[in-house]
Design a protein around this motif. Sequence first.
Motif, PDB file in Angstrom:
ATOM      1  N   PHE A  26      71.606  18.115   8.079  1.00 23.68           N
ATOM      2  CA  PHE A  26      71.990  17.443   7.049  1.00 23.68           C
ATOM      3  C   PHE A  26      73.352  17.676   6.531  1.00 23.68           C
TER       4      PHE A  26
ATOM      5  N   TYR B 275      71.815  21.702   5.185  1.00 23.11           N
ATOM      6  CA  TYR B 275      70.020  21.417   5.077  1.00 23.11           C
ATOM      7  C   TYR B 275      69.895  21.047   6.633  1.00 23.11           C
TER       8      TYR B 275
ATOM      9  N   PHE C 108      75.252  13.569   0.751  1.00 16.80           N
ATOM     10  CA  PHE C 108      74.853  13.911   1.936  1.00 16.80           C
ATOM     11  C   PHE C 108      74.977  12.833   3.257  1.00 16.80           C
ATOM     12  N   GLY C 109      75.189  13.960   3.848  1.00 18.23           N
ATOM     13  CA  GLY C 109      75.436  12.635   5.006  1.00 18.23           C
ATOM     14  C   GLY C 109      74.162  12.001   5.942  1.00 18.23           C
TER      15      GLY C 109
ATOM     16  N   SER D  27      74.990  27.111   1.161  1.00 17.98           N
ATOM     17  CA  SER D  27      76.095  26.683   0.461  1.00 17.98           C
ATOM     18  C   SER D  27      77.308  27.431   0.022  1.00 17.98           C
TER      19      SER D  27
ATOM     20  N   TYR E 190      64.995  10.939  -2.993  1.00 16.83           N
ATOM     21  CA  TYR E 190      66.473  10.389  -2.178  1.00 16.83           C
ATOM     22  C   TYR E 190      65.522   9.751  -1.362  1.00 16.83           C
TER      23      TYR E 190
ATOM     24  N   ASP F 237      71.057  24.333  -9.941  1.00 16.25           N
ATOM     25  CA  ASP F 237      70.977  24.954  -8.647  1.00 16.25           C
ATOM     26  C   ASP F 237      70.728  23.503  -7.047  1.00 16.25           C
ATOM     27  N   TYR F 238      71.452  24.335  -6.481  1.00 11.16           N
ATOM     28  CA  TYR F 238      71.893  23.492  -5.095  1.00 11.16           C
ATOM     29  C   TYR F 238      71.288  23.549  -4.466  1.00 11.16           C
TER      30      TYR F 238
ATOM     31  N   TYR G  68      77.273  22.071   1.373  1.00  3.68           N
ATOM     32  CA  TYR G  68      75.701  22.813   2.104  1.00  3.68           C
ATOM     33  C   TYR G  68      75.732  21.761   3.648  1.00  3.68           C
TER      34      TYR G  68
ATOM     35  N   GLY H 209      72.223   8.416   5.578  1.00  2.00           N
ATOM     36  CA  GLY H 209      72.274   9.770   5.366  1.00  2.00           C
ATOM     37  C   GLY H 209      71.051   9.423   3.893  1.00  2.00           C
ATOM     38  N   LEU H 210      71.022  10.742   3.540  1.00  4.33           N
ATOM     39  CA  LEU H 210      69.936  10.737   2.502  1.00  4.33           C
ATOM     40  C   LEU H 210      70.875  10.356   0.842  1.00  4.33           C
TER      41      LEU H 210
ATOM     42  N   ALA I 232      75.183  20.923  -9.857  1.00  2.00           N
ATOM     43  CA  ALA I 232      75.736  21.063  -9.128  1.00  2.00           C
ATOM     44  C   ALA I 232      74.602  20.821  -7.641  1.00  2.00           C
ATOM     45  N   ASN I 233      73.801  19.923  -8.215  1.00  2.00           N
ATOM     46  CA  ASN I 233      72.647  19.557  -7.375  1.00  2.00           C
ATOM     47  C   ASN I 233      72.415  17.883  -7.118  1.00  2.00           C
ATOM     48  N   VAL I 234      73.516  17.491  -7.724  1.00  2.00           N
ATOM     49  CA  VAL I 234      74.017  15.926  -7.038  1.00  2.00           C
ATOM     50  C   VAL I 234      74.296  15.803  -6.134  1.00  2.00           C
ATOM     51  N   LEU I 235      73.394  16.226  -4.832  1.00  2.00           N
ATOM     52  CA  LEU I 235      74.421  16.290  -3.825  1.00  2.00           C
ATOM     53  C   LEU I 235      75.020  15.024  -2.676  1.00  2.00           C
TER      54      LEU I 235
ATOM     55  N   SER J  83      78.823  16.914 -11.894  1.00  2.00           N
ATOM     56  CA  SER J  83      77.462  16.094 -12.290  1.00  2.00           C
ATOM     57  C   SER J  83      76.503  16.871 -12.118  1.00  2.00           C
TER      58      SER J  83
ATOM     59  N   PHE K 203      67.062  23.844   3.045  1.00  2.00           N
ATOM     60  CA  PHE K 203      68.643  24.364   3.164  1.00  2.00           C
ATOM     61  C   PHE K 203      69.066  25.562   2.977  1.00  2.00           C
TER      62      PHE K 203
ATOM     63  N   SER L  24      69.647  23.302 -13.332  1.00  2.00           N
ATOM     64  CA  SER L  24      70.455  22.421 -13.459  1.00  2.00           C
ATOM     65  C   SER L  24      72.046  22.896 -12.755  1.00  2.00           C
TER      66      SER L  24
END
Lengths: 115, 114
Positions: free
Chosen positions: A91, A35, A106-107, A48, B36, B99-100, A33, B43-44, A101-104, A99, A45, B97
């Motif tokens: 980002f 952002y 980030f850099g 993706s 976060y 949703d990115y 992704y 990073g975050l 898909a939204n457990v991201l 876990s 966002f 769940s």
Amino acid sequence: EPEVTQTPSHQVTQMGQEVILRCVPISNHLYFYWYRQILGQKVEFLVSFYNNEISEKSEIFDDQFSVERPDGSNFTLKIRSTKLEDSAMYFCASSDGNSGANVLTFGAGSRLTVL
Amino acid sequence: AQSVTQPDIHITVSEGASLELRCNYSYGATPYLFWYVQSPGQGLQLLLKYFSGDTLVQGIKGFEAEFKRSQSSFNLRKPSVHWSDAAEYFCAVALRSNDYKLSFGAGTTVTVRA
């Protein structure tokens, strides 16, 4: 601990120039992704990427933007002809999708300044 | 319109004191909720998340957050802050769940004084 790395940390460019921001996602992640955060505004966002193609993009991600995974490790964001309003922190993030898909992860971000 | 609000732009707290950061959301259904943290040059980093179940969730670095459906809130707390907790904190939500496309709040900057 695995991390997402981004280069450069800061880039200054002239309006109209092309910029490529680079990211190395976590090696076993499948979803990637971008952002961005304009100074003083919320993190938004952009796009993706999964299975070598864009899975979704926001209205911000117009024809000036493109993403690519040129090899097995890098994930790039290209801005073809930068505008002043492209100045922001960008980002990169990745996730394994297992876990949620939204457990991201980030850099640290790449700060782009367009003059 | 759907939104995530962090009412406090900047909070200053003494080392050892408690900290609470507010987050409110406006969505039709219960979203998936995240906090976060971004330390300078970093990073975050995900502190914690709430998907379902126990409304009090524990995270890393001694943080916890409580989901209150009636108040549409997901406030972050820490009983005793350390100087290393000085950072910017972001609340974020996702609608599903998978949703990115996280929607972020504007962030709260925390300053810790000795």
